[in-house]
Design a protein around this motif. Structure first.
Motif, PDB file in Angstrom:
ATOM      1  N   LEU A 154     104.924  -1.379  86.730  1.00  0.00           N
ATOM      2  CA  LEU A 154     105.830  -0.069  85.934  1.00  0.00           C
ATOM      3  C   LEU A 154     105.276   0.286  84.593  1.00  0.00           C
ATOM      4  CD1 LEU A 154     108.798  -1.306  87.639  1.00  0.00           C
ATOM      5  CD2 LEU A 154     107.677   0.450  88.214  1.00  0.00           C
ATOM      6  N   PRO A 155     104.899  -0.634  83.355  1.00  0.00           N
ATOM      7  CA  PRO A 155     104.849  -0.756  82.259  1.00  0.00           C
ATOM      8  C   PRO A 155     103.375   0.388  82.269  1.00  0.00           C
ATOM      9  CG  PRO A 155     104.619  -2.741  82.373  1.00  0.00           C
ATOM     10  CD  PRO A 155     105.426  -2.253  84.016  1.00  0.00           C
ATOM     11  N   ILE A 156     102.583   0.591  83.002  1.00  0.00           N
ATOM     12  CA  ILE A 156     101.729   1.280  82.762  1.00  0.00           C
ATOM     13  C   ILE A 156     101.812   2.322  82.926  1.00  0.00           C
ATOM     14  CG2 ILE A 156      99.790   1.577  83.831  1.00  0.00           C
ATOM     15  CD1 ILE A 156      99.054  -1.767  84.428  1.00  0.00           C
ATOM     16  N   LEU A 157     102.865   2.655  84.406  1.00  0.00           N
ATOM     17  CA  LEU A 157     103.073   3.879  85.224  1.00  0.00           C
ATOM     18  C   LEU A 157     103.820   4.803  83.589  1.00  0.00           C
ATOM     19  CD1 LEU A 157     103.301   3.580  88.695  1.00  0.00           C
ATOM     20  CD2 LEU A 157     101.374   4.648  87.517  1.00  0.00           C
ATOM     21  N   LEU A 158     104.940   4.519  83.758  1.00  0.00           N
ATOM     22  CA  LEU A 158     105.758   4.728  82.262  1.00  0.00           C
ATOM     23  C   LEU A 158     105.294   5.126  81.138  1.00  0.00           C
ATOM     24  CD1 LEU A 158     109.029   5.078  81.730  1.00  0.00           C
ATOM     25  CD2 LEU A 158     109.274   2.804  80.603  1.00  0.00           C
ATOM     26  N   ALA A 173      95.087   9.715  86.275  1.00  0.00           N
ATOM     27  CA  ALA A 173      94.830   9.088  84.509  1.00  0.00           C
ATOM     28  C   ALA A 173      94.838   7.193  85.074  1.00  0.00           C
ATOM     29  CB  ALA A 173      96.152   9.689  84.189  1.00  0.00           C
ATOM     30  N   THR A 174      94.988   6.557  86.077  1.00  0.00           N
ATOM     31  CA  THR A 174      95.425   5.621  86.822  1.00  0.00           C
ATOM     32  C   THR A 174      94.706   4.647  87.476  1.00  0.00           C
ATOM     33  OG1 THR A 174      97.140   5.256  88.124  1.00  0.00           O
ATOM     34  CG2 THR A 174      98.009   5.670  85.585  1.00  0.00           C
ATOM     35  N   GLY A 175      93.846   5.850  88.380  1.00  0.00           N
ATOM     36  CA  GLY A 175      93.199   5.051  88.868  1.00  0.00           C
ATOM     37  C   GLY A 175      93.511   4.824  90.813  1.00  0.00           C
ATOM     38  N   LEU A 176      95.551   3.974  90.988  1.00  0.00           N
ATOM     39  CA  LEU A 176      95.948   3.596  91.167  1.00  0.00           C
ATOM     40  C   LEU A 176      96.463   5.191  92.554  1.00  0.00           C
ATOM     41  CD1 LEU A 176      98.650   2.343  88.782  1.00  0.00           C
ATOM     42  CD2 LEU A 176      96.789   1.400  90.038  1.00  0.00           C
ATOM     43  N   PRO A 177      96.216   4.280  93.517  1.00  0.00           N
ATOM     44  CA  PRO A 177      96.791   4.767  94.439  1.00  0.00           C
ATOM     45  C   PRO A 177      97.907   5.577  94.569  1.00  0.00           C
ATOM     46  CG  PRO A 177      95.977   2.698  95.770  1.00  0.00           C
ATOM     47  CD  PRO A 177      96.616   3.068  94.034  1.00  0.00           C
ATOM     48  N   ARG A 178      98.318   7.566  95.226  1.00  0.00           N
ATOM     49  CA  ARG A 178      99.352   8.040  94.671  1.00  0.00           C
ATOM     50  C   ARG A 178     100.662   7.371  95.140  1.00  0.00           C
ATOM     51  NH1 ARG A 178      97.415  13.822  96.853  1.00  0.00           N
ATOM     52  NH2 ARG A 178      95.326  12.451  97.755  1.00  0.00           N
ATOM     53  N   GLU A 179     100.184   6.718  96.264  1.00  0.00           N
ATOM     54  CA  GLU A 179     101.807   5.925  97.602  1.00  0.00           C
ATOM     55  C   GLU A 179     102.080   5.524  96.450  1.00  0.00           C
ATOM     56  OE1 GLU A 179     104.672   6.523  99.438  1.00  0.00           O
ATOM     57  OE2 GLU A 179     102.835   8.040  99.796  1.00  0.00           O
ATOM     58  N   VAL A 213     101.671   4.872  93.057  1.00  0.00           N
ATOM     59  CA  VAL A 213     102.380   5.924  92.103  1.00  0.00           C
ATOM     60  C   VAL A 213     103.940   6.564  92.838  1.00  0.00           C
ATOM     61  CG1 VAL A 213     102.229   7.859  90.529  1.00  0.00           C
ATOM     62  CG2 VAL A 213     100.107   6.217  91.177  1.00  0.00           C
ATOM     63  N   ARG A 214     103.368   7.032  93.874  1.00  0.00           N
ATOM     64  CA  ARG A 214     104.948   7.481  94.410  1.00  0.00           C
ATOM     65  C   ARG A 214     106.294   6.521  94.189  1.00  0.00           C
ATOM     66  NH1 ARG A 214     101.841  10.440  97.671  1.00  0.00           N
ATOM     67  NH2 ARG A 214     101.308  12.650  97.133  1.00  0.00           N
ATOM     68  N   ARG A 215     105.179   5.199  94.715  1.00  0.00           N
ATOM     69  CA  ARG A 215     107.170   4.227  95.195  1.00  0.00           C
ATOM     70  C   ARG A 215     107.461   3.614  93.888  1.00  0.00           C
ATOM     71  NH1 ARG A 215     103.147   1.833  98.556  1.00  0.00           N
ATOM     72  NH2 ARG A 215     103.058   0.067  96.947  1.00  0.00           N
ATOM     73  N   LYS A 216     106.514   3.146  92.072  1.00  0.00           N
ATOM     74  CA  LYS A 216     106.604   2.897  91.611  1.00  0.00           C
ATOM     75  C   LYS A 216     107.323   4.031  90.699  1.00  0.00           C
ATOM     76  CE  LYS A 216     104.364  -0.609  92.432  1.00  0.00           C
ATOM     77  NZ  LYS A 216     105.039  -1.523  92.567  1.00  0.00           N
ATOM     78  N   ILE A 217     107.196   5.236  91.072  1.00  0.00           N
ATOM     79  CA  ILE A 217     107.858   6.395  89.794  1.00  0.00           C
ATOM     80  C   ILE A 217     109.575   6.536  90.453  1.00  0.00           C
ATOM     81  CG2 ILE A 217     108.404   9.188  89.811  1.00  0.00           C
ATOM     82  CD1 ILE A 217     105.291   9.020  89.587  1.00  0.00           C
ATOM     83  N   VAL A 218     110.053   6.201  91.770  1.00  0.00           N
ATOM     84  CA  VAL A 218     111.353   5.883  92.526  1.00  0.00           C
ATOM     85  C   VAL A 218     111.755   5.436  91.569  1.00  0.00           C
ATOM     86  CG1 VAL A 218     112.107   5.330  94.800  1.00  0.00           C
ATOM     87  CG2 VAL A 218     110.314   7.081  95.333  1.00  0.00           C
ATOM     88  N   ARG A 219     110.879   4.058  91.496  1.00  0.00           N
ATOM     89  CA  ARG A 219     111.825   2.231  90.337  1.00  0.00           C
ATOM     90  C   ARG A 219     112.030   2.772  89.403  1.00  0.00           C
ATOM     91  NH1 ARG A 219     115.253  -0.830  90.654  1.00  0.00           N
ATOM     92  NH2 ARG A 219     114.894  -3.014  89.539  1.00  0.00           N
ATOM     93  N   ILE A 244     112.522   5.638  87.935  1.00  0.00           N
ATOM     94  CA  ILE A 244     113.401   6.609  88.467  1.00  0.00           C
ATOM     95  C   ILE A 244     115.368   6.592  88.461  1.00  0.00           C
ATOM     96  CG2 ILE A 244     114.846   9.029  89.865  1.00  0.00           C
ATOM     97  CD1 ILE A 244     111.696   9.454  90.536  1.00  0.00           C
ATOM     98  N   GLU A 245     115.207   5.657  89.342  1.00  0.00           N
ATOM     99  CA  GLU A 245     116.404   4.758  89.096  1.00  0.00           C
ATOM    100  C   GLU A 245     116.781   3.742  88.696  1.00  0.00           C
ATOM    101  OE1 GLU A 245     114.890   1.471  92.566  1.00  0.00           O
ATOM    102  OE2 GLU A 245     115.315   2.736  94.587  1.00  0.00           O
ATOM    103  N   LEU A 246     115.992   3.719  87.044  1.00  0.00           N
ATOM    104  CA  LEU A 246     116.031   2.140  86.261  1.00  0.00           C
ATOM    105  C   LEU A 246     116.573   3.050  84.999  1.00  0.00           C
ATOM    106  CD1 LEU A 246     113.052   0.672  86.544  1.00  0.00           C
ATOM    107  CD2 LEU A 246     115.160  -0.459  86.682  1.00  0.00           C
ATOM    108  N   GLY A 247     116.556   4.686  85.619  1.00  0.00           N
ATOM    109  CA  GLY A 247     116.432   5.626  84.590  1.00  0.00           C
ATOM    110  C   GLY A 247     116.164   6.080  83.583  1.00  0.00           C
ATOM    111  N   TRP A 248     114.298   6.114  83.037  1.00  0.00           N
ATOM    112  CA  TRP A 248     113.799   5.984  82.741  1.00  0.00           C
ATOM    113  C   TRP A 248     112.519   7.510  82.709  1.00  0.00           C
ATOM    114  CZ3 TRP A 248     112.127  -0.216  83.301  1.00  0.00           C
ATOM    115  CH2 TRP A 248     112.683  -0.093  82.008  1.00  0.00           C
ATOM    116  N   ILE A 249     112.423   7.758  84.203  1.00  0.00           N
ATOM    117  CA  ILE A 249     111.914   8.952  84.203  1.00  0.00           C
ATOM    118  C   ILE A 249     112.897  10.040  84.841  1.00  0.00           C
ATOM    119  CG2 ILE A 249     109.668   9.448  85.669  1.00  0.00           C
ATOM    120  CD1 ILE A 249     109.007   8.247  83.030  1.00  0.00           C
ATOM    121  N   ARG A 250     112.929  11.834  84.637  1.00  0.00           N
ATOM    122  CA  ARG A 250     113.340  11.708  85.272  1.00  0.00           C
ATOM    123  C   ARG A 250     112.179  12.827  85.860  1.00  0.00           C
ATOM    124  NH1 ARG A 250     118.243  11.611  84.218  1.00  0.00           N
ATOM    125  NH2 ARG A 250     119.012  11.544  82.434  1.00  0.00           N
ATOM    126  N   LYS A 251     112.730  13.294  87.503  1.00  0.00           N
ATOM    127  CA  LYS A 251     111.239  14.369  87.965  1.00  0.00           C
ATOM    128  C   LYS A 251     112.592  15.643  88.529  1.00  0.00           C
ATOM    129  CE  LYS A 251     109.060  13.972  92.797  1.00  0.00           C
ATOM    130  NZ  LYS A 251     108.743  13.292  93.663  1.00  0.00           N
TER     131      LYS A 251
END
Length: 135
Positions: A26-30, A71-77, A79-85, A87-94
């Motif tokens: 999560l902190p890496i993606l954020l 950018a991270t070399g992580l699988p897209r799926e 990344v998508r799952r972590k982005i959902v989290r 968003i739930e935490l209120g740290w990212i807007r989509k």
């Protein structure tokens, strides 16, 4: 010197691990999303007063799950799952077009942590490293 720097990094990783409910991705993606977004400010394009107004044209540089995965070399799926989290935490807007933006809440929260806790520790570590190098 390597031991000093490793100790500093491990302390920071442990804290990020705890700050993000024990999910180190999560902190890496954020961070990647924030760095992509804030890239607009490096070129002087960022003049926006708020980051959270969905109707305002955003001068922040957008990114999406694909660009973050690349950018991270992580699988897209993953990344998508972590982005959902995030968003739930209120740290990212989509946005409806898939563009991702870091929120003001995240910048304020983590900016204050970086400014207080980590900056002082980094300066202390740098002073200790300088003393070691001067010996």
């Amino acid at each position: 010197m390597a031991l000093l720097l490793a100790r500093h990094e491990i302390r920071n990783l442990r804290r990020w691990f705890d700050d993000f409910d024990r999910d180190i991705l999560l902190p890496i993606l954020l961070g990647e999303i924030a760095l992509h977004n804030i890239g607009a400010y490096e070129n002087g394009a960022g003049t926006r007063k708020t980051l959270d107004d969905p109707d305002d044209l955003c001068p922040l540089k957008p990114c999406n799950a694909y660009s973050i995965a690349a950018a991270t070399g992580l699988p897209r799926e993953t990344v998508r799952r972590k982005i959902v989290r995030l968003i739930e935490l209120g740290w990212i807007r989509k946005r409806h077009n898939g563009h991702l933006y870091v929120t003001a809440e995240a910048i304020n929260h983590f900016g204050s942590i970086l400014g207080t806790r980590q900056l002082s520790e980094l300066l202390t570590t740098a002073d200790r490293a300088k003393r070691l190098m001067d010996k």
